[in-house]
Scaffold this motif. Structure first.
Motif, PDB file in Angstrom:
ATOM      1  N   MET A 266       1.366   3.739  -2.882  1.00 49.97           N
ATOM      2  CA  MET A 266       1.102   5.398  -2.334  1.00 49.97           C
ATOM      3  C   MET A 266       2.612   5.825  -3.396  1.00 49.97           C
ATOM      4  O   MET A 266       1.596   7.571  -3.686  1.00 49.97           O
ATOM      5  CB  MET A 266       0.816   5.618  -1.028  1.00 49.97           C
TER       6      MET A 266
ATOM      7  N   TRP B 167      -2.823  14.208  -4.707  1.00 48.66           N
ATOM      8  CA  TRP B 167      -1.505  14.677  -5.253  1.00 48.66           C
ATOM      9  C   TRP B 167      -1.474  15.449  -5.772  1.00 48.66           C
ATOM     10  O   TRP B 167      -1.639  16.974  -5.253  1.00 48.66           O
ATOM     11  CB  TRP B 167      -0.894  13.732  -4.940  1.00 48.66           C
TER      12      TRP B 167
ATOM     13  N   THR C 214      -5.234   8.059  -3.934  1.00 46.40           N
ATOM     14  CA  THR C 214      -4.721   8.630  -3.612  1.00 46.40           C
ATOM     15  C   THR C 214      -3.918   9.875  -4.868  1.00 46.40           C
ATOM     16  O   THR C 214      -3.899  10.292  -4.599  1.00 46.40           O
ATOM     17  CB  THR C 214      -3.539   7.706  -2.552  1.00 46.40           C
TER      18      THR C 214
ATOM     19  N   PHE D   1      -5.569   1.677  -3.635  1.00 45.88           N
ATOM     20  CA  PHE D   1      -4.539   2.639  -3.185  1.00 45.88           C
ATOM     21  C   PHE D   1      -3.819   3.980  -3.843  1.00 45.88           C
ATOM     22  O   PHE D   1      -3.614   5.017  -4.196  1.00 45.88           O
ATOM     23  CB  PHE D   1      -3.174   3.186  -2.248  1.00 45.88           C
ATOM     24  N   ARG D   2      -4.383   3.162  -4.519  1.00 49.22           N
ATOM     25  CA  ARG D   2      -4.066   4.717  -6.349  1.00 49.22           C
ATOM     26  C   ARG D   2      -5.035   5.860  -6.211  1.00 49.22           C
ATOM     27  O   ARG D   2      -4.233   6.833  -6.660  1.00 49.22           O
ATOM     28  CB  ARG D   2      -4.772   3.447  -7.805  1.00 49.22           C
TER      29      ARG D   2
ATOM     30  N   ALA E 235       1.418   9.357  -6.077  1.00 45.09           N
ATOM     31  CA  ALA E 235       2.745  10.480  -5.714  1.00 45.09           C
ATOM     32  C   ALA E 235       3.364  10.522  -6.700  1.00 45.09           C
ATOM     33  O   ALA E 235       3.502  12.051  -7.268  1.00 45.09           O
ATOM     34  CB  ALA E 235       3.476  10.335  -4.735  1.00 45.09           C
TER      35      ALA E 235
ATOM     36  N   ALA F 238       0.783  -1.114   0.157  1.00 46.25           N
ATOM     37  CA  ALA F 238       0.212  -0.016  -0.115  1.00 46.25           C
ATOM     38  C   ALA F 238       0.892   1.299   0.410  1.00 46.25           C
ATOM     39  O   ALA F 238       0.536   1.932  -0.778  1.00 46.25           O
ATOM     40  CB  ALA F 238      -1.104   0.195   1.169  1.00 46.25           C
ATOM     41  N   ALA F 239       1.730   1.171   0.506  1.00 43.09           N
ATOM     42  CA  ALA F 239       3.157   2.377   0.612  1.00 43.09           C
ATOM     43  C   ALA F 239       3.513   2.987  -0.289  1.00 43.09           C
ATOM     44  O   ALA F 239       3.629   3.647  -0.953  1.00 43.09           O
ATOM     45  CB  ALA F 239       3.893   2.213   1.661  1.00 43.09           C
TER      46      ALA F 239
END
Length: 299
Positions: free
Chosen positions: A15, A250, A246, A243-244, A19, A11-12
């Motif tokens: 993200m 941004w 996110t 999580f795409r 970004a 997940a990190a």
């Protein structure tokens, strides 16, 4: 310190990938003030190809001996990637960053819809309902018939169609096809297209600022590629994929901080609907144990 699970690391990384891709978009949009469209796309493409070649040499992951079927699919995918690049970046140069990014969040819904219509994939009534509501959210973002609607809103929608085709073709590739081969083919196709377009336009000298912006776009798009590969390797796709979204956070932050743009309330409501229905679709696919891939993005 409690160690992170594979899904948390995935997940990190996802993200981080989103970004990086959004920073790439912001760099390209900023460069559009001084650099013509095709020149910007060509310069970034050359840098991307160079870095991909270096990366493939380091990773030893480039393989060209593939079946005729896979090469045919890669060619179709590359054409779709080229169309996505042209229409998305054209829209990006002429629309607020957050608006274009919000429209692109409809891709998972479009892929699910196209998979049901053209590949015979089973889609239950819950996902059909989510798709319908999600595309209603897209209409709130583009608002056809209003003053803010223009041809570049249509370009953003066409880019969703191109990305959907690209992702459907990606699903048909053999499992042994290296991601690096697919990515390099896409980068070559986009860069060749941009080079042909740039040959018919007047080039401008690259000053320090636009040069740095295009260099930043190149680095960010490669970082997004690397992080997305790592995310898919360490986490479950169905857990990591949501999580795409996110990227939209941004895009909102960069749009406000760099370009002074903030979407209207109606646009934000539409974006929230698209994200919510997309996450629900991922959730249903996970429940049915049919997670779809999150393909690489090289626009």
């Amino acid at each position: 310190m409690v160690p992170l699970s594979d899904n948390m690391r995935g997940a990190a990384l996802m993200m981080g990938s989103m970004a990086a891709f959004t920073f790439n978009d912001a760099c390209m949009k900023a460069a559009s003030d001084e650099v013509p469209f095709f020149q910007a796309l060509f310069v970034r493409g050359c840098g991307t190809i160079l870095l991909l070649l270096v990366l493939s040499r380091v990773m030893g992951s480039l393989r060209l001996r593939l079946s005729r079927r896979d090469w045919g699919l890669i060619c179709v995918r590359t054409l779709a990637e080229t169309g996505a690049a042209y229409f998305f970046i054209s829209a990006l140069f002429n629309m607020p960053l957050a608006n274009v990014t919000a429209i692109l969040q409809a891709v998972p819904l479009a892929v699910t819809l196209a998979g049901a219509l053209f590949l015979g994939e089973a889609v239950g009534w819950r996902r059909w309902l989510a798709i319908g509501i999600g595309f209603g959210g897209v209409l709130l973002i583009v608002r056809p018939g209003t003053e803010g609607f223009n041809v570049f809103s249509v370009y953003a929608l066409i880019s969703v169609g191109c990305v959907t085709l690209r992702d459907l073709v990606t699903r048909r590739l053999s499992g042994g096809v290296p991601s690096m081969t697919v990515a390099l083919s896409a980068a070559l196709g986009v860069t060749l297209f941009a080079g042909l377009g740039a040959a018919g336009t007047d080039w401008v000298p690259l000053g320090a600022r636009p040069g740095l912006q295009l260099a930043g776009a190149t680095v960010f798009v490669i970082c997004g590629y690397i992080f997305s590969i790592m995310a898919m390797r360490v986490g479950e796709v169905a857990v990591v994929a949501p999580f795409r979204y996110t990227a939209l956070i941004w895009a909102l932050l960069l749009g406000a901080a760099v370009f002074g743009d903030w979407p209207s309330g109606v646009t934000l409501v539409g974006a929230a609907i698209v994200v919510a229905t997309g996450i629900f679709t991922f959730y249903r696919e996970r429940r049915l144990a049919r997670p779809g891939p999150v393909p690489l993005r090289l626009r």
